[in-house]
Design an enzyme around this catalytic site. Structure first.
Site, PDB file in Angstrom:
ATOM      1  N   GLY A   1       0.855  -1.107   0.020  1.00 56.11           N
ATOM      2  CA  GLY A   1       0.148  -0.064   0.099  1.00 56.11           C
ATOM      3  C   GLY A   1       0.863   1.083  -0.026  1.00 56.11           C
ATOM      4  O   GLY A   1       1.972   1.229  -0.492  1.00 56.11           O
ATOM      5  N   SER A   2       0.318   2.426   0.632  1.00 51.08           N
ATOM      6  CA  SER A   2       0.967   3.710   0.366  1.00 51.08           C
ATOM      7  C   SER A   2       2.145   3.756   1.359  1.00 51.08           C
ATOM      8  O   SER A   2       2.184   2.980   2.399  1.00 51.08           O
ATOM      9  CB  SER A   2      -0.108   4.957   0.669  1.00 51.08           C
ATOM     10  OG  SER A   2      -0.432   4.628   2.040  1.00 51.08           O
TER      11      SER A   2
ATOM     12  N   GLY B   1       1.870   2.343   5.282  1.00 52.19           N
ATOM     13  CA  GLY B   1       2.999   1.404   5.480  1.00 52.19           C
ATOM     14  C   GLY B   1       3.901   1.879   6.593  1.00 52.19           C
ATOM     15  O   GLY B   1       4.218   1.122   7.358  1.00 52.19           O
TER      16      GLY B   1
ATOM     17  N   GLU C   1       5.465  -3.279   1.092  1.00 50.55           N
ATOM     18  CA  GLU C   1       5.832  -2.642  -0.281  1.00 50.55           C
ATOM     19  C   GLU C   1       5.109  -1.519  -0.243  1.00 50.55           C
ATOM     20  O   GLU C   1       3.992  -1.267  -0.351  1.00 50.55           O
ATOM     21  CB  GLU C   1       5.316  -3.812  -1.248  1.00 50.55           C
ATOM     22  CG  GLU C   1       5.742  -3.381  -2.597  1.00 50.55           C
ATOM     23  CD  GLU C   1       4.821  -3.882  -3.696  1.00 50.55           C
ATOM     24  OE1 GLU C   1       4.170  -3.408  -4.496  1.00 50.55           O
ATOM     25  OE2 GLU C   1       4.706  -5.276  -3.597  1.00 50.55           O
TER      26      GLU C   1
ATOM     27  N   CYS D   1       2.227  -0.856  -8.970  1.00 52.99           N
ATOM     28  CA  CYS D   1       3.257  -0.631  -8.139  1.00 52.99           C
ATOM     29  C   CYS D   1       4.637  -0.530  -8.917  1.00 52.99           C
ATOM     30  O   CYS D   1       5.705   0.376  -8.627  1.00 52.99           O
ATOM     31  CB  CYS D   1       3.310  -1.767  -6.998  1.00 52.99           C
ATOM     32  SG  CYS D   1       3.626  -3.164  -7.685  1.00 52.99           S
TER      33      CYS D   1
END
Length: 490
Positions: free
Chosen positions: A208-209, A213, A232, A269
């Protein structure tokens, strides 16, 4: 050892809190860890089969919630099945247990050596946070879940708010394959935070962001017993085009670049967020034409669209940035519209915090450089990325190409290709230095992803009958064993 099938239909199971799900996962952990490897592999293959059997229904629900398109969603289901099948193969092979045996040696110097046997064991229950942009491949049955189950760890999935019905449906459809105590789903941000701090949870996987994160990463580290957090987060995924490649096939590269930037409306991503071109590249018209031909389309949610327009606007207003193609804000607040901005390598170095921002969606920044040194100095200031792509010409500019194709600050180096579309293969590394991930030693795609959910334990002078099966001299699980560093069986 096996698990009983649920005694009630999935739809009658009450919603669980994070604490309830984590407690049940902890209770189920010993039985899952003790499953013989063929049984564990069959569980993963059963999950793959359940996805395939229900793919039409699942894709329809996913399309209603995400608007990603049925073709894309069916492809993602097949990818998710492939991940589950790959981890089933990993489990059946047994090498992931990393069994090493050093027999006793009374003559060893400087002191006699005891019998030491080492293997990897499951960490225990883990939490997995679903991603918005991959409702199958990074969700309830995605790579994090598949690799954790392969390791022998029960999983509690925090469903993404962008596809909650799909998350529950996926769990219901696999309820006859894996019990709810082994794989459960919870909803809500507070429940997600509770999972990270629950003492039963032994590791966390997140996609996610960067902002979310990092907050969860800090939460995992602030526990009385800190746990691994495999996040990630954000990635700019730079693409570098050398002068020779630009001269030889610049127009083709420009067209392919726009296609990669706008694939899935830029919600990958690995979307390339920076394009480095030599000054006076002559590709502005091609880039404008190609990006203008891409129609506006819905993003995954209004919150993503709002962040897209805010970030794009902030970049476009910067004094060092000029528009190549900057569309007006669409009437539908969920829509994006592709955009290209341009700046210079020198300005990137002057304003790294303002310009090196990930814009999640179909926008990218074209960066012009004046010389090889100008380019290389600028690459040195870039944050860590999942990917770095180099478009060059073999036999030309060899000195520059050698410097560009070093390991760099990236997890995957791509030559004359594009980063979007991550292959599910044993050799794949989907990770990278911060802020691409919180754990650059590990990957979330490929067979090595299973290592995140395991830890090594050494057994010293333990009688053979009391050892775990993979460490016994009789090797009842027939897994690969290494004695003094050499393969002896399996």
């Amino acid at each position: 050892m096996s698990f009983p099938a649920p005694s009630t239909p999935p739809s009658s199971n009450p919603a669980r809190t994070a604490a309830e799900a984590a407690a049940r996962a902890r209770a189920a952990a010993p039985a899952l860890a003790a499953l013989p490897l063929p049984t564990r592999a069959s569980l993963l293959r059963g999950l793959s089969g359940a996805l395939g059997e229900n793919s039409a229904h699942l894709a329809a629900v996913a399309e209603d919630e995400t608007r990603l398109g049925l073709e894309r969603l069916h492809g993602e289901i097949r990818r998710t099945q492939a991940q589950l099948e790959m981890f089933a193969d990993v489990v059946e092979d047994g090498a992931f247990l990393d069994v090493m045996i050093d027999p006793p040696d009374a003559a060893a110097k400087p002191a006699p050596r005891p019998d030491i046997r080492r293997m990897l064991v499951p960490l225990g229950p883990v939490a997995v946070f679903s991603a918005s942009n991959f409702p199958f491949a990074f969700s309830v049955l995605g790579g994090d879940t598949a690799s954790a189950l392969a390791a022998g760890c029960p999983v509690v999935v925090k469903a993404h708010e962008g596809h909650p019905r799909l998350s529950d449906l996926t769990r219901e459809l696999v309820a006859r394959t894996v019990p709810e105590d082994v794989l459960s789903v919870v909803h809500g941000r507070e429940e997600g935070r509770s999972l990270v701090t629950d003492p039963a949870i032994r590791a966390v996987g997140f996609t996610g962001s960067t902002a979310v994160g990092r907050a969860l990463f800090d939460l995992a580290g602030s526990r009385p017993d800190p746990i691994p957090f495999y996040g990630e987060l954000g990635s700019l995924n730079p693409v570098v085009v050398t002068p020779a490649a630009c001269a030889a096939r610049g127009a083709d590269i420009a067209r392919e670049y726009v296609a990669s930037v706008t694939l899935g409306q830029g919600q990958f991503c690995t979307k390339p967020g920076l394009l480095f071109l030599p000054a006076r590249h002559g590709l502005d018209d091609t880039l404008r034409r190609e990006i203008a031909a891409i129609a506006p389309a819905p993003l995954l949610g209004r919150w993503i669209a709002a962040a897209y327009w805010e970030t794009l606007g902030s970049l476009a207003r910067h004094q060092a940035v000029s528009p190549l193609h900057l569309p007006g804000t669409p009437t539908d607040p969920r829509n994006s519209a592709p955009a290209l901005l341009t700046t210079s390598a020198k300005d990137i170095r002057a304003f790294p915090e303002e310009l090196l921002r990930e814009c999640f969606g179909p926008a990218s920044l074209v960066v012009t450089y004046d010389s090889h040194e100008d380019l290389l100095e600028t690459l040195d200031v870039l944050p860590g990325s999942l990917t770095t792509t180099v478009h060059g010409q073999e036999g030309a500019e060899d000195g520059l190409v050698r410097r560009l194709t070093g390991a760099g600050n990236t997890g995957r180096l791509i030559w004359n290709g594009w980063p979007t579309g991550v292959a599910v293969t044993p050799a794949m590394h989907h990770g990278g230095p911060w802020p691409a991930t919180t754990a650059p030693l590990h990957t979330s795609v490929g067979s090595r992803a299973v290592a995140r959910w395991m830890r090594p334990v050494a057994f010293q002078n333990v009688p053979d009958a009391l050892l775990p099966e993979p460490l016994r001299s009789t090797n009842p699980w027939t897994v690969p064993q290494h004695m003094d560093g050499a393969a002896i069986s399996g």
